[in-house]
Design a protein around this motif. Structure first.
Motif, PDB file in Angstrom:
ATOM      1  N   ILE A 222       0.843  -1.193   0.000  1.00 44.63           N
ATOM      2  CA  ILE A 222       0.000   0.000   0.000  1.00 44.63           C
ATOM      3  C   ILE A 222       0.880   1.246   0.000  1.00 44.63           C
ATOM      4  CG2 ILE A 222      -1.737   1.302   1.293  1.00 44.63           C
ATOM      5  CD1 ILE A 222      -2.851  -1.274   2.324  1.00 44.63           C
ATOM      6  N   SER A 223       0.519   2.231  -0.808  1.00 35.67           N
ATOM      7  CA  SER A 223       1.307   3.457  -0.907  1.00 35.67           C
ATOM      8  C   SER A 223       0.411   4.685  -0.815  1.00 35.67           C
ATOM      9  CB  SER A 223       2.078   3.477  -2.225  1.00 35.67           C
ATOM     10  OG  SER A 223       1.194   3.662  -3.313  1.00 35.67           O
ATOM     11  N   SER A 224       1.033   5.862  -0.768  1.00 34.39           N
ATOM     12  CA  SER A 224       0.278   7.117  -0.689  1.00 34.39           C
ATOM     13  C   SER A 224      -0.394   7.462  -2.013  1.00 34.39           C
ATOM     14  CB  SER A 224       1.213   8.254  -0.268  1.00 34.39           C
ATOM     15  OG  SER A 224       2.319   8.348  -1.153  1.00 34.39           O
ATOM     16  N   SER A 225      -0.131   6.698  -3.053  1.00 32.62           N
ATOM     17  CA  SER A 225      -0.766   6.966  -4.348  1.00 32.62           C
ATOM     18  C   SER A 225      -1.982   6.077  -4.603  1.00 32.62           C
ATOM     19  CB  SER A 225       0.246   6.779  -5.482  1.00 32.62           C
ATOM     20  OG  SER A 225       0.727   5.447  -5.522  1.00 32.62           O
ATOM     21  N   ASP A 226      -2.099   4.961  -3.859  1.00 32.31           N
ATOM     22  CA  ASP A 226      -3.236   4.064  -4.108  1.00 32.31           C
ATOM     23  C   ASP A 226      -4.030   3.713  -2.851  1.00 32.31           C
ATOM     24  OD1 ASP A 226      -1.567   2.364  -2.767  1.00 32.31           O
ATOM     25  OD2 ASP A 226      -1.454   0.833  -4.323  1.00 32.31           O
ATOM     26  N   TYR A 227      -3.743   4.360  -1.711  1.00 35.83           N
ATOM     27  CA  TYR A 227      -4.380   4.007  -0.441  1.00 35.83           C
ATOM     28  C   TYR A 227      -5.895   4.107  -0.488  1.00 35.83           C
ATOM     29  CZ  TYR A 227      -5.109   9.000   0.423  1.00 35.83           C
ATOM     30  OH  TYR A 227      -5.516  10.315   0.333  1.00 35.83           O
ATOM     31  N   LEU A 244      -8.774   4.566   4.806  1.00 35.17           N
ATOM     32  CA  LEU A 244      -7.484   5.211   5.038  1.00 35.17           C
ATOM     33  C   LEU A 244      -7.538   6.691   4.662  1.00 35.17           C
ATOM     34  CD1 LEU A 244      -5.015   2.508   3.667  1.00 35.17           C
ATOM     35  CD2 LEU A 244      -5.101   3.348   6.023  1.00 35.17           C
ATOM     36  N   HIS A 245      -6.818   7.503   5.446  1.00 35.01           N
ATOM     37  CA  HIS A 245      -6.645   8.921   5.152  1.00 35.01           C
ATOM     38  C   HIS A 245      -5.150   9.187   5.002  1.00 35.01           C
ATOM     39  CE1 HIS A 245     -10.846   9.764   6.379  1.00 35.01           C
ATOM     40  NE2 HIS A 245     -10.615   8.821   7.280  1.00 35.01           N
ATOM     41  N   PHE A 246      -4.834  10.375   4.489  1.00 40.77           N
ATOM     42  CA  PHE A 246      -3.424  10.726   4.306  1.00 40.77           C
ATOM     43  C   PHE A 246      -3.180  12.146   4.816  1.00 40.77           C
ATOM     44  CE2 PHE A 246      -0.071  12.717   1.716  1.00 40.77           C
ATOM     45  CZ  PHE A 246       1.001  11.914   2.094  1.00 40.77           C
ATOM     46  N   LEU A 247      -2.071  12.305   5.561  1.00 42.16           N
ATOM     47  CA  LEU A 247      -1.680  13.625   6.057  1.00 42.16           C
ATOM     48  C   LEU A 247      -0.195  13.832   5.778  1.00 42.16           C
ATOM     49  CD1 LEU A 247      -2.470  16.200   7.626  1.00 42.16           C
ATOM     50  CD2 LEU A 247      -1.777  15.026   9.719  1.00 42.16           C
TER      51      LEU A 247
END
Length: 287
Positions: A222-227, A244-247
């Motif tokens: 899992i990466s920050s481009s496909d989460y 999932l969220h991203f900060l």
């Protein structure tokens, strides 16, 4: 008094981030360490002398007490060793508001929580008649990437504060009143390096609860481009980690600071009438 207890093991270095959040407001801090430096799975780990030196430098108000004992019992499975250690630590902590945190759990704006607990100081006088557990909300960090952190932010509740001197199972006491305080606790959890995750899943209390090898491979991909394509990803109860969220963050301290600015601690008060009714039921021996 407000007392905070930690269970220390292979991921000992994470405790400094946690203690820095609570040190000024806590009355006493306890750190439980296996005297033989073994995990709940019986594996050895190293705890360098520098750890104690850094604790001493941090502890300028002499609040921290090291508690060493034998916390690994070969006849017990890891989760049973965890429950046993937590109960031994509770007894060592004594009376008051007893908070147990893992080293990777960070309670930001701890003063808001201590003010809240101090408002209900009377519940610690005769805990036999006023037993209670306070629950918080976990903000679980799932993975750290070069750009920041993937995390879960839903209503995952967990108990970590009580006035009792014994747990039924890990930090749970289900037979007494549990009150959701709504305090946010950042949990670093899976936001670690590959090697650190491998060590974690070989030694923690949930070692035998799921296929850790398969889940590790899933986590790695899992990466920050496909989460955003992944839902319901908790390894034991999938829906608990529903999204999932991203900060963007360069460090764990930056994440905590940014998240805390966007999400103030707004706590939920207790009902005094419900407290009174609970006391009456216990006194007259009713369920």
């Amino acid at each position: 008094m407000i007392k905070v207890g930690y269970l220390l093991s292979y991921d000992y270095d994470l405790i400094f981030t946690s203690i820095n959040q609570i040190y000024e407001e806590a009355d006493k801090i306890f750190i439980a360490i296996d005297v033989n430096r073994r995990t709940w799975s019986g594996n050895d780990y190293e705890l360098p002398l520098s750890f104690f030196e850094n604790i001493e430098l941090l502890d300028y108000k002499n609040k921290i007490q090291i508690y060493e004992d034998n916390f690994y019992i070969s006849e017990l499975i890891p989760i049973e060793c965890e429950t046993r250690e937590r109960n031994l630590l509770l007894k060592k902590m004594g009376r008051g508001w007893l908070i147990q945190l893992d080293v990777d759990e960070y309670v930001y704006d701890f003063k808001t929580l201590t003010n809240y607990l101090n408002k209900y100081w009377y519940l610690t006088l005769f805990p036999k008649f006023t037993p209670i557990v306070f629950k918080g909300k976990l903000i679980t960090l799932f993975k750290q990437t070069e750009e920041g952190f993937l995390y879960i932010d839903n209503d995952e509740k967990f108990p970590f504060i009580t006035n009792l001197n014994k747990y039924e199972f890990t930090r749970y006491n289900t037979k007494v009143r549990n009150h959701f305080v709504n305090v946010n606790v950042v949990h670093q959890s899976w936001a670690r390096t590959d090697d650190e995750i491998q060590t974690k899943i070989k030694n923690w209390g949930h070692r035998d609860d799921f296929n850790t090898k398969n889940y590790f491979e899933f986590w790695k991909n899992i990466s920050s481009s496909d989460y955003m394509n992944y839902n319901n990803i908790h390894p034991i109860n999938p829906e608990v980690w529903n999204k999932l969220h991203f900060l963007p963050s360069k460090s764990i301290d930056e994440f905590i600071n940014t998240y805390s600015i966007r999400n103030r601690q707004i706590l939920i008060n207790l009902s005094k009438m419900k407290i009174f009714k609970s006391m009456v039921k216990i006194i007259i021996g009713r369920e």
